[in-house]
Design an enzyme around this catalytic site. Sequence first.
Site, PDB file in Angstrom:
ATOM      1  N   LYS A 118      47.146  52.895  43.529  1.00  0.00           N
ATOM      2  CA  LYS A 118      47.729  51.567  43.285  1.00  0.00           C
ATOM      3  C   LYS A 118      46.643  50.565  42.913  1.00  0.00           C
ATOM      4  CE  LYS A 118      48.123  48.985  46.663  1.00  0.00           C
ATOM      5  NZ  LYS A 118      48.433  48.600  48.054  1.00  0.00           N
ATOM      6  N   CYS A 173      47.653  57.310  51.327  1.00  0.00           N
ATOM      7  CA  CYS A 173      46.671  56.383  50.761  1.00  0.00           C
ATOM      8  C   CYS A 173      45.990  56.960  49.527  1.00  0.00           C
ATOM      9  CB  CYS A 173      45.626  56.010  51.814  1.00  0.00           C
ATOM     10  SG  CYS A 173      44.337  54.917  51.174  1.00  0.00           S
ATOM     11  N   TYR A 181      54.422  43.686  50.785  1.00  0.00           N
ATOM     12  CA  TYR A 181      53.233  43.789  49.933  1.00  0.00           C
ATOM     13  C   TYR A 181      53.418  44.799  48.806  1.00  0.00           C
ATOM     14  CZ  TYR A 181      51.709  48.078  52.375  1.00  0.00           C
ATOM     15  OH  TYR A 181      51.619  49.356  52.884  1.00  0.00           O
ATOM     16  N   CYS A 217      47.410  53.400  48.416  1.00  0.00           N
ATOM     17  CA  CYS A 217      46.467  52.328  48.118  1.00  0.00           C
ATOM     18  C   CYS A 217      45.432  52.671  47.063  1.00  0.00           C
ATOM     19  CB  CYS A 217      45.775  51.860  49.397  1.00  0.00           C
ATOM     20  SG  CYS A 217      45.662  53.038  50.723  1.00  0.00           S
ATOM     21  N   GLU A 268      53.057  43.747  44.918  1.00  0.00           N
ATOM     22  CA  GLU A 268      51.984  44.365  44.148  1.00  0.00           C
ATOM     23  C   GLU A 268      52.501  45.025  42.881  1.00  0.00           C
ATOM     24  OE1 GLU A 268      48.918  45.280  47.862  1.00  0.00           O
ATOM     25  OE2 GLU A 268      50.370  46.790  47.240  1.00  0.00           O
ATOM     26  N   GLU A 271      32.019  29.959  48.509  1.00  0.00           N
ATOM     27  CA  GLU A 271      31.347  28.828  49.146  1.00  0.00           C
ATOM     28  C   GLU A 271      32.346  27.867  49.778  1.00  0.00           C
ATOM     29  OE1 GLU A 271      29.397  25.867  46.524  1.00  0.00           O
ATOM     30  OE2 GLU A 271      30.331  26.966  44.882  1.00  0.00           O
ATOM     31  N   HIS A 278      26.067  28.931  45.617  1.00  0.00           N
ATOM     32  CA  HIS A 278      26.703  28.159  44.556  1.00  0.00           C
ATOM     33  C   HIS A 278      26.245  28.654  43.187  1.00  0.00           C
ATOM     34  CE1 HIS A 278      28.470  24.627  42.662  1.00  0.00           C
ATOM     35  NE2 HIS A 278      27.332  24.487  41.980  1.00  0.00           N
TER      36      HIS A 278
END
Length: 449
Positions: free
Chosen positions: A51, A43, A178, A48, A182, A443, A438
């Site tokens: 990356k 990682c 993934y 990760c 990616e 939302e 908002h």
Amino acid sequence: MADYDYDLFTIGAGSGGVRASRIAAAHGAKVAVAEEHRVGGTCVIRGCVPKKMLVYGAQFAEDLEDCRKFGWEIDNPQFDWITLRDNVLADVTRIEGAYTDTLESHNVEIFKERAEITGDHEITLASGKVVTAERILIATGAQPRLPDCEGVEHGITSNEAFHLDELPKKVIIAGGGYIANEFAGIFNEFGSRVKLVNRGDQLLRGYDEALRDRLLQISMTKGIEFKFNTVFEYIKPCDEGGYFVKLSDCDEERVDLVMFAVGRTPNTGGLGLDTVGVELGDNGEIKVDEFSKTNVDYIYAVGDVTDRVQLTPVAIREGQAFADSVFGDGKPYSVDHSCIPSAVFSHPPIASVGMTEGEAKNKLGGVRVYQSDFRPMKNVLAGRSERSLFKMICDASDDRIVGIHMIAPEAPEMMQAAAIAVKAGLTKADFDATTAIHPTMAEELVLMR
């Protein structure tokens, strides 16, 4: 009682191994850890963390294009791969140092060499040093899988992608998961021509079908080419540089780079597990019980090497649970591997938690599905046609939310809070009763009807 050099010896200093070692030491155990590469594991060093930094860098390509509609004029922006690469690698080194400092501050002894189990409670280091431990933890992670094709040695994996000396003008990426998606997005944003080749007929198995289809549509619009039900026949070096690649349903073509992202296999080779009879599964993974214990009473394993859920936060939780349960004063506990949120840092990213629509229908029968399909405000002003999609899956019998899935800018950031609600068993009515913030994309989570 037998005398051992250590209460715990951890093989592998990735996310799970570091957490387990640190927590065990905090509980008063004498701990050592061996790592043959760099402290931090996949990682931090080659996964990760670097990356995600590349993903950030790649996103500027679209931001610089869109900024003109927001009144900004930037003349002739230029991208320098070497600058980004070197800055990323420098930060990886910084984080590695932080991990090392954490271990050392807890008096965990670090051996920067390979370790192998050579006997009962016995570990031999590459230097020849032999030590003993009351308990041994295997946290060696996983490694990229390579396909079976002629010239496979000419391709790279995600491990090497962070060290390229130059960006490829044309790249073929093998895989549909993934990592493949990616890096397809990263290279495409940096200006490479990208072709993603998948031996199956779909991307991102396990994710909701509507999100997978949306990512495919957006990626094709961005210029990424896809080939399904296709395998490599050969990869051959070209005298002029690059490689000749022959796919099963295409003519031979020349590319600058071939990258394999076809899955990961547990790192269990050469650890001496057979010496003490540790049981492995069909994929080479270490088989463990709910408390991460193997069939050998004093040997445990956490993280990707067990092939339960190959995610860094899961490895960390498993390492924590192991250390607390074995060395702490409290009641032993295990990690709940259900309802784990996940993300794909594609362009745009995907985030998901719980059951997909198909899974929910198969398991529950009656479901209610709520959707919001919209253009984010930023995309509208920028003139970008890209649409986002939110899906909420509810059990029709009690209104309980059993899955949330989204593809949108910053979807993983929104999903972290939403995943808590799904894990807690909240209902659609609970979301409906929450006032929206908002204007935000988030939302839509409380406005879906």
